[in-house]
Design a protein around this motif. Structure first.
Motif, mmCIF file in Angstrom:
data_model
loop_
_atom_site.group_PDB
_atom_site.id
_atom_site.type_symbol
_atom_site.label_atom_id
_atom_site.label_comp_id
_atom_site.label_asym_id
_atom_site.label_seq_id
_atom_site.Cartn_x
_atom_site.Cartn_y
_atom_site.Cartn_z
ATOM 1 N N VAL A 157 0.884 -1.165 0.000
ATOM 2 C CA VAL A 157 0.000 0.000 0.000
ATOM 3 C C VAL A 157 0.922 1.215 0.000
ATOM 4 N N ARG A 158 0.356 2.399 -0.230
ATOM 5 C CA ARG A 158 1.212 3.575 -0.250
ATOM 6 C C ARG A 158 0.892 4.491 0.917
ATOM 7 N N HIS A 159 1.913 5.162 1.383
ATOM 8 C CA HIS A 159 1.737 6.110 2.475
ATOM 9 C C HIS A 159 0.846 7.249 1.985
ATOM 10 N N PRO A 160 -0.173 7.643 2.790
ATOM 11 C CA PRO A 160 -1.134 8.621 2.296
ATOM 12 C C PRO A 160 -0.513 9.978 1.966
ATOM 13 N N LYS A 161 0.646 10.287 2.523
ATOM 14 C CA LYS A 161 1.239 11.590 2.247
ATOM 15 C C LYS A 161 2.416 11.475 1.276
ATOM 16 N N THR A 162 3.370 10.609 1.606
ATOM 17 C CA THR A 162 4.587 10.531 0.792
ATOM 18 C C THR A 162 4.457 9.556 -0.361
ATOM 19 N N LEU A 163 3.434 8.697 -0.329
ATOM 20 C CA LEU A 163 3.193 7.670 -1.339
ATOM 21 C C LEU A 163 4.291 6.607 -1.377
ATOM 22 N N GLU A 164 5.118 6.552 -0.325
ATOM 23 C CA GLU A 164 6.132 5.498 -0.268
ATOM 24 C C GLU A 164 5.460 4.155 -0.002
ATOM 25 N N TYR A 198 2.439 6.554 -12.303
ATOM 26 C CA TYR A 198 3.359 6.347 -11.185
ATOM 27 C C TYR A 198 4.345 7.510 -11.203
ATOM 28 N N ALA A 199 5.006 7.762 -10.069
ATOM 29 C CA ALA A 199 5.843 8.951 -9.948
ATOM 30 C C ALA A 199 7.203 8.722 -10.589
ATOM 31 N N ASP A 200 7.219 8.657 -11.913
ATOM 32 C CA ASP A 200 8.474 8.462 -12.619
ATOM 33 C C ASP A 200 8.301 9.086 -14.004
ATOM 34 N N PRO A 201 9.366 9.767 -14.526
ATOM 35 C CA PRO A 201 9.199 10.427 -15.829
ATOM 36 C C PRO A 201 8.813 9.471 -16.946
ATOM 37 N N ASN A 202 9.121 8.170 -16.777
ATOM 38 C CA ASN A 202 8.824 7.205 -17.824
ATOM 39 C C ASN A 202 7.347 7.206 -18.214
ATOM 40 N N THR A 203 6.472 7.446 -17.257
ATOM 41 C CA THR A 203 5.029 7.412 -17.535
ATOM 42 C C THR A 203 4.635 8.511 -18.530
ATOM 43 N N PHE A 204 5.452 9.570 -18.618
ATOM 44 C CA PHE A 204 5.194 10.618 -19.611
ATOM 45 C C PHE A 204 6.024 10.405 -20.882
ATOM 46 N N VAL A 205 7.335 10.173 -20.674
ATOM 47 C CA VAL A 205 8.251 10.117 -21.811
ATOM 48 C C VAL A 205 7.915 8.948 -22.735
ATOM 49 N N ASP A 206 7.486 7.838 -22.159
ATOM 50 C CA ASP A 206 7.154 6.638 -22.906
ATOM 51 C C ASP A 206 6.025 6.857 -23.927
ATOM 52 N N LEU A 207 5.236 7.925 -23.736
ATOM 53 C CA LEU A 207 4.091 8.169 -24.622
ATOM 54 C C LEU A 207 4.510 8.363 -26.064
ATOM 55 N N GLY A 260 -5.854 11.537 8.120
ATOM 56 C CA GLY A 260 -5.365 10.524 7.197
ATOM 57 C C GLY A 260 -5.514 10.930 5.749
ATOM 58 N N PHE A 261 -6.001 12.144 5.541
ATOM 59 C CA PHE A 261 -6.126 12.663 4.180
ATOM 60 C C PHE A 261 -5.012 13.674 3.959
ATOM 61 N N HIS A 262 -4.215 13.478 2.903
ATOM 62 C CA HIS A 262 -3.157 14.429 2.583
ATOM 63 C C HIS A 262 -3.180 14.726 1.099
ATOM 64 N N GLU A 263 -3.026 15.999 0.768
ATOM 65 C CA GLU A 263 -2.831 16.329 -0.644
ATOM 66 C C GLU A 263 -1.488 15.735 -1.043
ATOM 67 N N ASN A 264 -1.430 15.016 -2.182
ATOM 68 C CA ASN A 264 -0.159 14.417 -2.572
ATOM 69 C C ASN A 264 0.061 14.468 -4.068
ATOM 70 N N LEU A 265 1.228 14.007 -4.467
ATOM 71 C CA LEU A 265 1.723 14.121 -5.836
ATOM 72 C C LEU A 265 0.809 13.492 -6.876
ATOM 73 N N GLN A 266 0.111 12.435 -6.508
ATOM 74 C CA GLN A 266 -0.695 11.743 -7.499
ATOM 75 C C GLN A 266 -2.183 11.921 -7.255
ATOM 76 N N ASP A 267 -2.542 12.753 -6.291
ATOM 77 C CA ASP A 267 -3.939 12.941 -5.911
ATOM 78 C C ASP A 267 -4.613 11.583 -5.658
ATOM 79 N N ASP A 268 -3.846 10.667 -5.093
ATOM 80 C CA ASP A 268 -4.377 9.353 -4.720
ATOM 81 C C ASP A 268 -4.631 9.360 -3.215
ATOM 82 N N HIS A 269 -5.787 8.864 -2.813
ATOM 83 C CA HIS A 269 -6.131 8.892 -1.389
ATOM 84 C C HIS A 269 -6.676 7.527 -1.016
ATOM 85 N N PHE A 270 -6.300 7.067 0.156
ATOM 86 C CA PHE A 270 -6.571 5.684 0.515
ATOM 87 C C PHE A 270 -7.474 5.607 1.741
ATOM 88 N N PRO A 271 -8.718 5.154 1.553
ATOM 89 C CA PRO A 271 -9.704 5.152 2.632
ATOM 90 C C PRO A 271 -9.236 4.390 3.872
#
Lengths: 328, 709
Positions: free
Chosen positions: B62-69, B574-583, B651-662
């Motif tokens: 699972v990912r950390h709600p703030k850092t997404l680690e 995912y938080a990596d440039p590949n997700t954009f550059v690969d397009l 447990g709600f944090h604004e984060n890099l991917q706007d992903d939030h985990f109930p």
């Protein structure tokens, strides 16, 4: 009566087939498919998805599969090359197919879930539209030319002219934020249906009011009404026993399409008040290219309009003995 | 009499519907923004679906709600080999499905196989293509009753009676990309030899005729785009064997001539790098070091589905199993919550899963995920306490919401940009594209139209990717506070006019032909297109027309590159440039510009196989620099989030991917809320923060217990 109904049934079958055929081929001729999205699918994945919904078949075969009653795919009857597990399928056996967009539901499921809500909302809307429309229309006709008439007619014109989302916004401002009488959106209690019902029914109430006024004015100038008055009947008896029946005939005619409209055309109101009825499916299914759902709601609408019109024709004979079914 | 019947007829459905609909308010009400398309993790893509998936399922991590680690999820530990190619996941022994069944490595292997099987037609199946053999497994021919295979461990022969009158066969090499096959079709001899070998004969004397596959032959001659052809005939190689069936069935026609087919899965699955080491150990072999693989196993396509439920449905409902196994009450999941109520276009109600391994840390007893799409309605609901978090804010209301403490937009992994058709003159000239890119007033777009604090962007990637030095397209530098923006823009525009002159347009040169700006129906997209058209008209003298298309038609136009310039956007997976550059690799599915660059492809490929993290990011940056030099895309801005959230929601944090985990949500106590408010930037308008004490919510003993610990 029976002959009338049988003839109607025959005509209904023809109409339905025409509606299904025309909308099926029209929809398939529009650009864009159900599975396109911002992210392109891999060609192989797309091909498999199309295969799952038989979109890789020739169009005539897809049409036959959709209409039924025989399943054309691998589950179909043995004489068509299938394994016979599920020989019947298609609209003719009441199977509207799986939805393309809402993959966990069949179109039958979706309609079964949403239609009762639309009926509930539509009943509230139409109920108060009839109540208000008839009473103001009759009052207007009886007080023709007075300030009451003028006021009611102004109100009716406003009701027709104002779009229902404006009425909804006004209702929310007054009854939710100022008075706090009703919940703002959603459903679950009778209170949830009041505001959307009012907003949805308003234009219908206004239109019914005008129809009633015109109809009543016409009837009130008829000879038999003068005769009734001359007999010395109480004005209330004349109105209730003799005038109303003829006066509201135009309203009855209007009720058929109005009911269908209220049940299916409440997209905007359903959105504003977040009521999961059928209204939104009419627009969204076409936008999503959800072929089966779009076809399903088209068929639903056809059935509703047709059967309501038949009911209206039947109602005529009950109200006005001069009209007979065989003539219609 | 009749009247009372009518009244009854009306009242009955009203009361029935209302009676069935009555639900107490859930502990937490979220507006999910749209009706989800499915509850099957293999069938969905999209943000609303994601939130439901993160409630009902759980992946290896699972990912950390703030850092997404990554944090332990179904896997309690994992390790990666020295060469970063082999990942070993230790699953927790206490992991259970929501019906109490044990959950182990086998469940993941089976679910991943299902995700990869071509007949599942999973939208996001390619997220696992980083695993050895996985892509080939998906792309090998589909499993229809007409398909047959023979496999010698390296090459496979595929034959099929697609058309009733003849059988077709093709020869492929496992692990070779389809696109390569198009350009290098196997020879006729190879196909015949393969057939002969597997018939146990020295030479083939079959009744068929081998000939060139016309579709692929055309492709070689460059008559059509390979992608367009592959959609026609993706399963057969350069040589086809055609055998008349003459009315016989496939089995009859090939009896004694071709061997009985083997099950496709048994042939190909062993070559996929997913291995069950023991009941609780899953080992995965990757094609290349993939630093973001650990993020992918927390992404919902990789979530497990319950095999027994699905197979039972398949047995019991041969024709409708696809909708049966997923019905509320039937579906079995493994996440922090289980579904208890589902109404289309209304809500999904979930309640805490009592078999979930980390149940003691799940605070909310129940959550409602609403499907509201109307901006006004969701805001009304939020302001009246009917919802605790809404995921969107209507553009008109943003200026009024910005000062509030419950509306704090942050940039996230999304870029708004325009695609350019690089084959359409004069846009085929890189100087012209650069002139167009330089003369856009990006700040005006962000401040006057989108208004939420979007960041003007001069590159494809957003500026917040960890460790990544983003190469902007060359432009006059702009201060962080945009103090010198006007001057920088003026100098950029000067350069743009020069470039256009150089390309031979403008005063004294050729007239610039009118161009069309394509966008899909939406007020914001239209306004932005108008800014662009104005800028180009005023600064460059270019006549730009707006072209509006309905969403699905716009998608079809984009796909066939049937436009001059088209509005586009991309949200990173995912938080990596590949997700954009690969397009924008040459044959990329999502390229849609016609742009192809061999150096770019080589750099993206080099990054893919590079084990060193920094070197890899450097390759990607070099690739993006090429893209920003060639400009088949015009970057405009980086997206920001637009959540309106009850300040009391913990447990709600604004984060890099706007992903939030109930899983992590809870209600703060007054003391905690005070502390949070004291820590936030001063001057924010306080918002109402109703919570359990407002009487709206069911008693929240779980949280109290937690605090007592």
């Amino acid at each position: 009566m029976l002959r009338f109904l049988l003839r109607r049934l025959g005509l209904f079958a023809l109409t339905l087939l025409a509606v299904i055929s025309v909308s099926f081929f029209l929809m398939r001729s529009v650009r864009g498919g159900p599975f396109s999205s911002e992210r392109s699918l891999d060609v192989v994945v797309e091909r498999n998805l199309e295969a799952r919904y038989h979109l890789d078949w020739p169009l005539w075969k897809q049409y036959l599969q959709y209409v039924g009653p025989v399943n054309m795919d691998e589950r179909g009857p043995v004489w068509l090359g299938g394994d016979g597990t599920d020989a019947l399928g298609g609209v003719l056996v009441g199977d509207l197919g799986p939805s393309f967009k809402y993959k966990d539901f069949t179109v039958n499921d979706i309609i079964a879930q949403s239609l009762p809500l639309s009926v509930a909302l539509g009943s509230v809307a139409l109920g108060w539209a009839i109540l208000l429309g008839l009473s103001t229309g009759i009052a207007s006709a009886l007080h023709r030319g007075t300030r009451i008439d003028l006021g009611l007619r102004l109100l009716a014109t406003a009701g027709i002219a104002l779009p229902n989302f404006v009425i909804a916004a006004i209702l929310i401002l007054v009854f939710v934020f100022a008075l706090d009488w009703f919940p703002v959106a959603g459903w679950g209690t009778p209170a949830h249906l009041i505001l959307p019902g009012l907003a949805l029914g308003a234009p219908f109430a206004a239109y019914i009011s005008r129809l009633t006024r015109t109809g009543m004015l016409e009837v009130l100038s008829e000879d038999y009404i003068r005769t009734a008055h001359a007999k010395g009947l109480h004005p209330r008896t004349v109105l209730l026993r003799h005038a109303i029946g003829g006066g509201i005939l135009p309203v009855i005619t209007y009720l058929g399409p109005a009911t269908a409209g209220v049940l299916t055309g409440s997209l905007v109101i359903e959105r504003i008040f977040n009521i999961p009825g059928t209204g939104s499916h009419f627009i969204n299914s076409a936008l999503n290219r959800d072929y089966t759902l779009a076809m399903g709601v088209t068929i639903l609408y056809t059935v509703l309009v047709y059967s309501l019109n038949t009911l209206v024709d039947l109602a005529y004979t009950l109200i006005d003995p001069r009209i007979q079914l065989e003539d219609s | 009499m009749l009247a009372s019947l009518v009244v009854l007829g009306i009242l009955f459905p009203v009361l029935r519907v209302l009676g069935a609909a009555r639900l107490e308010r859930a502990d937490l009400v979220i507006n999910n923004g749209a009706e989800v398309s499915s509850l099957d993790p293999a069938a969905v893509s999209g943000v609303p679906e994601g939130r439901v998936m993160y409630s009902l399922y759980e992946g290896l991590t699972v990912r950390h709600p703030k850092t997404l680690e990554p944090l332990p999820g179904m896997a309690r530990a994992w390790e990666v080999s020295e060469d970063r190619l082999t990942w070993t996941f230790q699953l927790r022994e206490e992991a259970r499905w929501s019906n109490g069944d044990a959950l182990g490595a086998e469940d993941f292997a089976w679910s991943w196989k299902r995700l990869l099987l071509p007949e599942t037609a999973a939208t996001y199946g390619y997220q696992l293509w980083y695993i050895e053999g996985a892509k080939d497994f998906t792309q090998t021919p589909s499993n229809t009753p007409q398909d047959r295979w023979w496999f010698d461990g390296e090459r496979y022969l595929h034959w099929s009676a697609e058309r009733p009158e003849s059988l077709r066969a093709g020869l492929h090499r496992f692990g070779q990309p389809w696109r390569k096959l198009v350009h290098e079709p196997g020879s006729r001899e190879e196909l015949m030899q393969a057939l002969a070998a597997q018939l146990g004969r020295a030479e083939l004397q079959g009744p068929g005729v081998a000939r060139r596959n016309p579709a692929l032959f055309e492709a070689q001659a460059g008559a059509q785009e390979p992608a367009a052809l592959l959609s026609k005939d993706p399963y057969f190689g350069g040589w086809l064997l055609e055998l008349p069936l003459a009315g016989r069935s496939l089995a009859e026609a090939t009896r004694g001539w071709l061997p009985e087919p083997e099950a496709r899965e048994e042939l190909f699955w062993p070559r996929v790098g997913i291995q069950v080491k023991d009941a609780h150990t899953l080992q995965v072999k990757l094609n290349a070091p993939t630093p973001f693989f650990i993020e992918l196993v927390s992404f919902y396509p990789t979530f497990p589905v319950h095999r027994a439920t699905l197979e039972r449905a398949r047995r019991e409902y041969p024709s409708t199993w696809q909708v049966e196994w997923i019905k509320t009450g039937t579906i079995v999941t493994n996440g922090p919550y289980v579904i208890t109520e589902r109404r289309i276009n209304d809500r999904i109600r979930v309640r805490k899963n009592k078999h979930y391994w980390d149940r003691d840390n799940v605070a909310m007893e129940s959550i409602d995920l609403l499907a509201l799409e109307h901006y006004g309605t969701m805001l009304n609901l939020y302001l009246t306490g009917g919802a605790d978090w809404i995921d969107k804010c209507g553009p008109n209301l943003i200026p009024r919401m910005l000062p509030r403490e419950d509306f704090t937009p942050v940039p996230y992994l999304g870029t708004y940009f325009y695609r350019i058709n690089v084959h359409k003159p004069p846009l085929d000239d890189k100087r012209v594209r650069r002139a167009l890119a330089l003369s856009i007033d990006r700040l005006a777009v962000c401040q006057k139209i989108t208004k939420k604090g979007e960041l003007p962007n001069w590159a494809l990637c957003p500026d917040n990717l960890p460790g990544y030095q983003r190469p902007d397209m060359p432009h006059a530098p702009v201060d962080a506070d945009y103090g010198n923006y006007a001057a920088a823009l003026a100098s950029d525009r000067e350069e743009a006019r020069g470039l256009l002159r150089e390309a031979g347009y403008g005063p004294g040169g050729k007239p610039f032909p009118p161009i069309e700006i394509l966008y899909n129906t939406s007020e914001v997209h239209r306004d932005i297109a108008e800014v662009l058209a104005d800028d180009w008209r005023n600064e460059l003298g270019i006549d730009a027309k707006l072209l509006n298309q309905e969403w699905k038609v716009y998608l079809a136009s984009q796909r066939s590159v049937d436009f001059d310039l088209a509005r586009s956007a991309w949200i990173g997976d995912y938080a990596d440039p590949n997700t954009f550059v690969d397009l924008f690799v040459s044959d990329g599915n999502n390229n849609r510009t016609g742009w192809a660059n061999a150096d770019y492809d080589a750099l993206v490929e080099a990054a893919r196989v590079e084990p060193d993290k920094l070197q890899r990011l450097d390759y990607l940056a070099q690739a993006e620099a090429i893209l920003m030099d060639e400009l088949p895309v015009l970057p405009i801005y980086t997206y920001v989030t637009q959540n309106l959230v009850n300040p009391r929601l913990g447990g709600f944090h604004e984060n890099l991917q706007d992903d939030h985990f109930p899983k992590f949500f809870y209600w703060m106590s007054d003391a905690e809320l005070e502390a949070k408010r004291a820590a936030q930037a001063p001057g924010q308008l306080p918002a109402e923060a109703p919570g359990p004490s407002a009487g709206l919510y069911s008693p929240n003993q779980q949280r109290a217990q937690q605090e007592a610990h």
